[in-house]
Design an enzyme around this catalytic site. Structure first.
Site, PDB file in Angstrom:
ATOM      1  N   ASP A   1       0.529  -1.396  -0.032  1.00  0.00           N
ATOM      2  CA  ASP A   1      -0.059  -0.071  -0.060  1.00  0.00           C
ATOM      3  C   ASP A   1       0.647   1.115   0.072  1.00  0.00           C
ATOM      4  O   ASP A   1       2.195   1.385   0.302  1.00  0.00           O
ATOM      5  CB  ASP A   1      -0.596  -0.276   0.922  1.00  0.00           C
ATOM      6  CG  ASP A   1      -1.460  -1.453   1.749  1.00  0.00           C
ATOM      7  OD1 ASP A   1      -1.842  -1.758   1.017  1.00  0.00           O
ATOM      8  OD2 ASP A   1      -1.934  -1.043   2.465  1.00  0.00           O
ATOM      9  N   LYS A   2       0.590   2.345   0.032  1.00  0.00           N
ATOM     10  CA  LYS A   2       1.041   3.455  -0.079  1.00  0.00           C
ATOM     11  C   LYS A   2       1.188   3.421   1.188  1.00  0.00           C
ATOM     12  O   LYS A   2       2.660   4.436   1.230  1.00  0.00           O
ATOM     13  CB  LYS A   2      -0.426   4.459  -0.678  1.00  0.00           C
ATOM     14  CG  LYS A   2       0.403   6.098  -1.229  1.00  0.00           C
ATOM     15  CD  LYS A   2      -0.258   7.290  -1.750  1.00  0.00           C
ATOM     16  CE  LYS A   2       0.497   8.462  -1.554  1.00  0.00           C
ATOM     17  NZ  LYS A   2      -0.164   9.612  -1.757  1.00  0.00           N
TER      18      LYS A   2
END
Ligand code: URA
Length: 231
Positions: free
Chosen positions: A103-104
């Site tokens: 994920d970011k």
């Protein structure tokens, strides 16, 4: 052996059309000889371009320390993990992709490759390559979560198949380590949320035998790895 124009485009230097100018400029040396003709065949491993060896002739395999805030995508807004790698790699014939995604807002170990079969072998559900995640939670991790995760009984919201057995170690009330053998969307965050302990920090510290701490990489840095360790 391959044609020099095919080689220059395969390894991301320029297009086949632009290759003539590169060759005419004397920028390609193979077997110690300056290549003069764009139809010549060269052995990439024995070729220098602008005096430098062709990088990753047998496939590109790299470990990246992904920083928080970077997205694992080729075409989204904002900072992308691919921005952290040399731009020439993105023009390689087979492209460069991350092996799975983080994920970011997750940091940690991310593998990058241009080898499709390596990528598929490592992400295949049949392989069960263990991935280690360190995390912090908003509230204390319930002790029962250890057994719930180990039993392989947890069914995530919107899914039918329970998660595969996973090993949870509670290190402090709001800090733990989870070993997963599969890779579902936002899996660590969803598993911890399911037991009432939403994740506030997430970091992947290892994939199979490869530990990020052994690589000595600052966030954003990368290093070549030997893919044989995953066989
Ligand atoms: N699990 C998550 O929730 N996020 C990741 O980036 C990786 C695993």
């Amino acid at each position: 052996m391959m044609r020099v124009d095919a080689m220059l485009s395969r390894y991301g230097y320029c297009s086949r059309r632009e290759a003539r100018a590169w060759v005419n400029g004397g920028r390609v040396v193979s077997g110690g000889v300056v290549i003069k003709n764009v139809n010549s065949k060269v052995e990439p491993a024995d070729t220098l371009v602008d005096g430098e060896p062709v990088p990753f002739v047998d496939g590109l395999y790299v470990a990246l320390h992904k920083p928080i805030g970077y997205t694992c995508s080729h075409d989204e807004e904002g900072d992308l993990v691919y921005d952290l790698l040399p731009t020439q790699w993105m023009r390689r014939g087979d492209g460069v992709n991350s092996v799975g995604r983080l994920d970011k807002e997750t940091s940690g170990l991310l593998l990058m490759t241009d080898d499709g079969s390596f990528l598929h072998a490592l992400t295949s559900p049949k392989r069960h390559v263990p991935k280690v995640y360190e995390f912090e939670t908003e509230c204390p991790i319930p002790a029962e979560a250890v057994q719930i995760f180990a039993d392989g009984q947890l069914v995530l919201k919107g899914e039918k198949m329970p998660c595969a057995p996973a090993q949870l170690r509670i290190i402090a009330p709001c800090r733990g380590e989870l070993v997963l053998h599969e890779g579902r969307y936002h899996q660590v965050r969803r598993m911890l949320a399911a037991v009432g302990a939403p994740v506030v920090r997430l970091h992947r510290s290892a994939i199979g035998p490869l530990k990020l701490e052994d690589l000595n990489l600052q966030p954003g840095e990368w290093v070549a790895i030997d893919p044989a360790m995953f066989r």
